[in-house]
Design a protein around this motif. Structure first.
Motif, PDB file in Angstrom:
ATOM      1  N   VAL A 101     -15.043 -25.744   3.809  1.00 15.50           N
ATOM      2  CA  VAL A 101     -14.088 -25.894   4.907  1.00 15.50           C
ATOM      3  C   VAL A 101     -12.875 -26.697   4.468  1.00 15.50           C
ATOM      4  CG1 VAL A 101     -13.762 -26.827   7.221  1.00 15.50           C
ATOM      5  CG2 VAL A 101     -15.928 -25.763   6.628  1.00 15.50           C
ATOM      6  N   LEU A 102     -13.111 -27.864   3.876  1.00 15.15           N
ATOM      7  CA  LEU A 102     -12.024 -28.790   3.577  1.00 15.15           C
ATOM      8  C   LEU A 102     -11.215 -28.426   2.333  1.00 15.15           C
ATOM      9  CD1 LEU A 102     -13.676 -32.213   4.402  1.00 15.15           C
ATOM     10  CD2 LEU A 102     -12.143 -30.842   5.797  1.00 15.15           C
ATOM     11  N   ILE A 103     -11.799 -27.701   1.413  1.00 15.86           N
ATOM     12  CA  ILE A 103     -11.071 -27.381   0.187  1.00 15.86           C
ATOM     13  C   ILE A 103     -10.766 -25.893   0.093  1.00 15.86           C
ATOM     14  CG2 ILE A 103     -11.185 -27.388  -2.340  1.00 15.86           C
ATOM     15  CD1 ILE A 103     -12.766 -30.043  -2.032  1.00 15.86           C
ATOM     16  N   TYR A 104     -11.790 -25.057   0.035  1.00 15.82           N
ATOM     17  CA  TYR A 104     -11.573 -23.632  -0.201  1.00 15.82           C
ATOM     18  C   TYR A 104     -10.728 -22.987   0.904  1.00 15.82           C
ATOM     19  CZ  TYR A 104     -15.164 -24.294  -3.721  1.00 15.82           C
ATOM     20  OH  TYR A 104     -15.875 -24.748  -4.801  1.00 15.82           O
ATOM     21  N   SER A 105     -11.117 -23.152   2.135  1.00 16.06           N
ATOM     22  CA  SER A 105     -10.366 -22.551   3.243  1.00 16.06           C
ATOM     23  C   SER A 105      -8.974 -23.156   3.364  1.00 16.06           C
ATOM     24  CB  SER A 105     -11.114 -22.734   4.564  1.00 16.06           C
ATOM     25  OG  SER A 105     -12.339 -22.063   4.509  1.00 16.06           O
ATOM     26  N   ASP A 134     -12.821 -28.519  -8.066  1.00 17.36           N
ATOM     27  CA  ASP A 134     -13.326 -27.277  -7.490  1.00 17.36           C
ATOM     28  C   ASP A 134     -12.352 -26.176  -7.861  1.00 17.36           C
ATOM     29  OD1 ASP A 134     -15.609 -28.239  -5.987  1.00 17.36           O
ATOM     30  OD2 ASP A 134     -14.174 -29.240  -4.692  1.00 17.36           O
ATOM     31  N   VAL A 135     -12.864 -25.004  -8.137  1.00 20.57           N
ATOM     32  CA  VAL A 135     -12.020 -23.875  -8.464  1.00 20.57           C
ATOM     33  C   VAL A 135     -12.074 -22.887  -7.307  1.00 20.57           C
ATOM     34  CG1 VAL A 135     -11.632 -21.967 -10.067  1.00 20.57           C
ATOM     35  CG2 VAL A 135     -12.406 -24.175 -10.926  1.00 20.57           C
ATOM     36  N   VAL A 136     -10.911 -22.654  -6.715  1.00 21.34           N
ATOM     37  CA  VAL A 136     -10.797 -21.681  -5.625  1.00 21.34           C
ATOM     38  C   VAL A 136     -10.371 -20.375  -6.268  1.00 21.34           C
ATOM     39  CG1 VAL A 136      -9.715 -21.167  -3.416  1.00 21.34           C
ATOM     40  CG2 VAL A 136     -10.089 -23.545  -4.091  1.00 21.34           C
ATOM     41  N   LYS A 137     -11.185 -19.344  -6.132  1.00 15.43           N
ATOM     42  CA  LYS A 137     -10.926 -18.064  -6.811  1.00 15.43           C
ATOM     43  C   LYS A 137     -10.352 -17.033  -5.854  1.00 15.43           C
ATOM     44  CE  LYS A 137     -14.380 -18.873 -10.261  1.00 15.43           C
ATOM     45  NZ  LYS A 137     -15.239 -18.303 -11.234  1.00 15.43           N
ATOM     46  N   ASP A 138      -9.584 -16.117  -6.438  1.00 16.61           N
ATOM     47  CA  ASP A 138      -9.014 -14.968  -5.725  1.00 16.61           C
ATOM     48  C   ASP A 138      -8.273 -15.378  -4.455  1.00 16.61           C
ATOM     49  OD1 ASP A 138      -9.979 -13.171  -7.653  1.00 16.61           O
ATOM     50  OD2 ASP A 138     -11.930 -13.103  -6.680  1.00 16.61           O
ATOM     51  N   VAL A 139      -7.224 -16.155  -4.639  1.00 14.76           N
ATOM     52  CA  VAL A 139      -6.401 -16.591  -3.511  1.00 14.76           C
ATOM     53  C   VAL A 139      -5.287 -15.570  -3.314  1.00 14.76           C
ATOM     54  CG1 VAL A 139      -4.924 -18.410  -2.592  1.00 14.76           C
ATOM     55  CG2 VAL A 139      -6.922 -18.997  -3.972  1.00 14.76           C
ATOM     56  N   HIS A 140      -5.263 -14.934  -2.150  1.00 11.39           N
ATOM     57  CA  HIS A 140      -4.267 -13.903  -1.855  1.00 11.39           C
ATOM     58  C   HIS A 140      -3.034 -14.524  -1.218  1.00 11.39           C
ATOM     59  CE1 HIS A 140      -7.239 -10.959  -2.898  1.00 11.39           C
ATOM     60  NE2 HIS A 140      -8.076 -11.453  -1.999  1.00 11.39           N
TER      61      HIS A 140
END
Length: 147
Positions: free
Chosen positions: A116-120, A71-77
């Protein structure tokens, strides 16, 4: 006349039954299982790969991946100790969901459990790490990783 009505009724029933079967038929792709909701309630069984049938309108099915996936999580601040904001354009996360864990995970987090489990989780984890570092710490660690 009555024979014609019976034949027409039988053909109508046959056509309706064929449509019912067509809309109830679905394929579970390789590396996935299907979970089913009947009247909005998660059923305790899963279906493995292959051709499957369900009751149209009453039952919904969802494909859940049980193979190694990314999974690709984009725009992580990431806000550093000094208040500087860094944005990671993308972070790739690899995961696999065991078939035994499908029903409990779906029951707890829904079919979009990845959110919930990955992106957040990734966004929160990166944010908590960044709070402990300064710009200098990041630059020193980044240049060490590249060498």
């Amino acid at each position: 006349m009555s024979n014609q009505i019976i034949i027409t009724a039988c053909s109508s029933f046959g056509i309706l039954f064929g449509i019912f079967l067509l809309f109830g038929m679905h394929i579970v792709p390789e590396g996935h299982v299907d979970v089913y909701y009947k009247f909005g309630k998660l059923l305790p069984d899963i279906s493995e790969t292959g051709l499957r049938f369900k009751i149209p309108i009453l039952t919904d099915n969802y494909h859940i991946s049980t193979i190694f996936q990314s999974d690709v999580v984009k725009d992580v601040h990431c806000r550093l100790k000094q208040g500087v904001l860094i944005t990671f354009k993308s972070i790739e996360v690899f995961n696999i969901l065991n078939q035994c864990g499908v029903i409990p995970i779906i029951k707890a987090f829904g079919v979009n459990y990845d959110h919930v489990l990955i992106y957040s989780t990734v966004k929160n984890y990166i944010g908590s790490i960044c709070r402990n570092y300064t710009v200098d710490d990041i630059l020193i660690n980044f240049t060490e990783v590249q060498n």
